[in-house]
Scaffold this motif. Sequence first.
Motif, PDB file in Angstrom:
ATOM      1  N   THR A 127      -5.238  -3.625   0.102  1.00  0.00           N
ATOM      2  CA  THR A 127      -4.191  -3.527  -0.916  1.00  0.00           C
ATOM      3  C   THR A 127      -4.788  -3.675  -2.314  1.00  0.00           C
ATOM      4  N   PRO A 161       2.491   4.511  -1.107  1.00  0.00           N
ATOM      5  CA  PRO A 161       1.942   5.382  -2.155  1.00  0.00           C
ATOM      6  C   PRO A 161       2.632   5.226  -3.501  1.00  0.00           C
ATOM      7  N   LEU A 185      -6.132   6.138   2.758  1.00  0.00           N
ATOM      8  CA  LEU A 185      -5.041   5.208   3.068  1.00  0.00           C
ATOM      9  C   LEU A 185      -3.856   5.938   3.709  1.00  0.00           C
ATOM     10  N   THR A 219      -9.372   7.511  -2.287  1.00  0.00           N
ATOM     11  CA  THR A 219      -8.676   6.340  -1.754  1.00  0.00           C
ATOM     12  C   THR A 219      -7.327   6.716  -1.137  1.00  0.00           C
ATOM     13  N   ASP A 220      -6.561   7.517  -1.875  1.00  0.00           N
ATOM     14  CA  ASP A 220      -5.229   7.878  -1.368  1.00  0.00           C
ATOM     15  C   ASP A 220      -5.320   8.640  -0.047  1.00  0.00           C
ATOM     16  N   ALA A 272      -6.445  -0.425  -3.027  1.00  0.00           N
ATOM     17  CA  ALA A 272      -5.432   0.604  -3.287  1.00  0.00           C
ATOM     18  C   ALA A 272      -5.005   0.578  -4.742  1.00  0.00           C
ATOM     19  N   HIS A 273      -4.928  -0.614  -5.330  1.00  0.00           N
ATOM     20  CA  HIS A 273      -4.444  -0.724  -6.702  1.00  0.00           C
ATOM     21  C   HIS A 273      -5.496  -0.364  -7.742  1.00  0.00           C
ATOM     22  N   ARG A 304       1.364   1.925  -5.237  1.00  0.00           N
ATOM     23  CA  ARG A 304      -0.061   1.619  -5.280  1.00  0.00           C
ATOM     24  C   ARG A 304      -0.553   1.404  -6.703  1.00  0.00           C
ATOM     25  N   ARG A 305      -0.117   2.284  -7.625  1.00  0.00           N
ATOM     26  CA  ARG A 305      -0.609   2.193  -8.998  1.00  0.00           C
ATOM     27  C   ARG A 305       0.358   1.424  -9.896  1.00  0.00           C
ATOM     28  N   MET A 320       0.819  -1.210   0.000  1.00  0.00           N
ATOM     29  CA  MET A 320       0.000   0.000   0.000  1.00  0.00           C
ATOM     30  C   MET A 320       0.852   1.259   0.000  1.00  0.00           C
TER      31      MET A 320
END
Lengths: 339, 337
Positions: free
Chosen positions: B212, A279, B239, B235-236, B215-216, A282-283, A277
Motif C-alpha cells: 500500500t 486504483p 497491482l 506499479t498500477d 502504491a501511493h 492509490r494517488r 490499494m
Amino acid sequence: MTASTTTSDVPAATAPGDPLLQISNLSVEASTSAGTVRLVDGLDFEMRRGEVRAIVGESGSGKSTVCLAILRLLAENARISSGTITFDGERIDDAREPALRQMRGRKIGIVFQDPLSALDPVRRIGPQLGEARRVHGLGSRGQVAGWVRETLGSLGFSNPARSARSFPNMLSGGMRQRVCVGIAFSAEPKLVIADEPTTALDVSLQGRLLRLLLARREASGTAVLLVSHDVAVVRAVADRVTVMFGGMALEEGPAADVFAAPGSPYTAALLASVPTMSPERRRARMSTIPVATVAPSPSGCPFAGRCRREVDACRQAPPPTVWLAPAHHVRCFNPERQP
Amino acid sequence: MNLAADDAILTADAIGKTFGRGTRANVAVQPTNVSFRRGRSIGIAGESGSGKSTLLRLLLGLEAPTAGAVRFEGMPIASLTRAEHRRYRATVQAVFQDPGGSLDPRLHIWQLITEPAWATGGLTRRSRRELAARLLHEVDLPERFADRLPHQLSGGERQRVAIARAVSSSPQLVLLDEPVTSLDVSVRGAIINLLADRGAELTYAVVSHDLTVIAHLTDELLIMYQGFVVERGPTDAILDAPRHPYSQALVAAVHDPLHDTGYDSDVPAGAGACPFINRCPFAMEQCVVMPDPVGQIHQVRCHLYSPDDGEDTTRGAPPLGSSDPIASTVNVTGAHQ
C-alpha cells in the motif's frame, strides 16, 4: 486428562453468566522516573468460551499491557492498581505464583510476535513443542512424542519425524510461527493469547497462519484473544473487538458493528487512515489523525487534542460510557452517532 | 552535469551480491538492472530475505557489489573522485526504517537535519540555523524543535526529521527503506502525504514489504523473491493484474488478510530452480530451471508465461478466486465513509 475440550461441550459452556474471562475496572500503573503512569485505565470486558476477541490499538494504547496483566507477567515497575481479573471462575489478579504456573501454558497459551525469540535456539523443535504436555502431565513420554509427530503433520510439516529433530534456525519464519501456534495450543488451554502473531511474517504467509489459528480454535473450542494494530486482520478474524487508545477502551462491540458503524471518533479516524490499494485512491491524499498540540489532561479523554468532535467536557472528566446497542458501547462525550 | 542521455540519476548495471563463497555462498541479490530516472519513482517489494534491503545498500554504496556496478553520472561509484563522490552524496540520499536508530542521539535536531548540506560544503553556522528553520517548516515541524534531541520526539516526528535531513542537500533521488513500517497507522498517512507532496521534485526508491505504501509513492515496481526480481513493470499494472504466483499472493493478502496460497513448504528449492517452486500452487517440471524474464514493459520470470504471450496475459488463479479484488478492497476500507 481426557479430551475434555472438544467442541461438543462448548455450547453448554457458552451459556450466559458463565464468562471464561472477566475483567472489571482494571487499571495498571507503572512507576517511572517521571512519576506514576497509568498504562491501563478502568478496563472492562468479558470473553465467552470459544470466542475470538481482538484488542486493536496503536503503540502506547495499553493493549499488550492487558495481556501481560492477564498472564501476571507485568514488568517489575508495573502493578495492577485496581480492578479484578477472573478466569475460569477464579480470581487471578491476586493469585500466587504456584497457581499462576499452573495457569500459564496449561489453561492459557501464548503466541508471541517474534517466533525467532520465542523458541529456544539450542533445543530441537520436537521437545519444545511437547514441553507443556510433558510438564503438565498430559501423557507419557511416548504419548507426547507421538502427539508431537501428529501435530507437526497437522501444522503442515512434510516430514514430521525429521522436523521434530531440527533446530529453529533450520525452519523458515512462517514454519517457526506455526510451531509457536502448536505450542500455544499444546496443553489444551481454554484461552490462547496471540500478541501481533503475524506482524513479523511475510504478508503472503499471514493468511495461512491466521487460518491455522482459527482452525485450532475451531477444533478445540479454545477462546482466542488477538492483540493487533492491524485493522484488516482484526476485521477478518474477530467476533468482538475492543478499541484501545491511551490506556482506555474507547469502543467495544461486535466486530461487524464496530467496523461498519464506528461510534468513537477515534475508531472512525483509525479506520479512515488505513491505506488502500484501490486504483481510485492509490494517488489520493491519505486521511490523517492530527497530532496533539497540547497534551491531554490526565483526568479527561486520552484522545482529546486529536479529536475532531472534541467538546469542552473532554478535557475535564473521564468520558462516560454510552451504549449504542445492547452489546456495543463507546466511552465518549460526543460520539459519532447516538443509540 | 554529465547526465546520461536517458536522464538517469543512478544506474545499477547487472549488480549482484553474494555473501560467502564456495559451498557456503549465499546469493543475496541476483544480477539486476535498475535505472533511476527523474520523475520515475520505483518500488522494491518483497519479504525479509528477498534481497530488497541488500539492493538498497548496494545503491547507496554501503555494500560493494560482487557483480556489476552502480553508476553515478556514468561512473562506477567505487571509482568516483572526492568531488564526484561529494556530488553523489548530495544527489542520492536515504531515509531508513527506524528513525530512532538512524539519528545520532547526541546531536540537536538543527545539526542533524543540516548535516548533509553542511558536509557537502559552503554553509556558515548562521546559514545552517536558517536552513534548519526552513527544513523544519517544510516537514511541518515547529521551529522550536531545532534545539531538541532525537529522544525528545515521537516516532512520527523523528521520521519527519529524517526526511528533512535527507532533502537538505537538495537531492534528486531519495531511497526510502520501509519509511513508515515502524510508525503507528494514525501517523503513517501524514508521512506518506509529506513524501507524496514532494514527489514532483524528488524521485524515490521505496523498499517495503507493504504494497500500500508502494502504491501511493511509485510509478514502477520490482517484486523480489530470494534474490530474484520475479516481476517488474508499471506499479498500477502489477497491482491490478499481478502475473507471478508470488506477486499474486502478495496482492491477494492485501485485499484479504485470510488469503492462503495453500503452500508454505519447509523444503528449500534446489540449485538453479525457481526459488518459489516449493511454495507455488502452479509448480511444474520445468520449474527446476529458473526461466529468463518474459515481456518488455511488464516482465515476469515464470514458466507460466511464454515470450509469445501478450503483455496483458495473466495466468493462474485470480488472486481471490471468483470475487473481484477491487470490490473487496472497498469493502475492507470503505465502511467508515
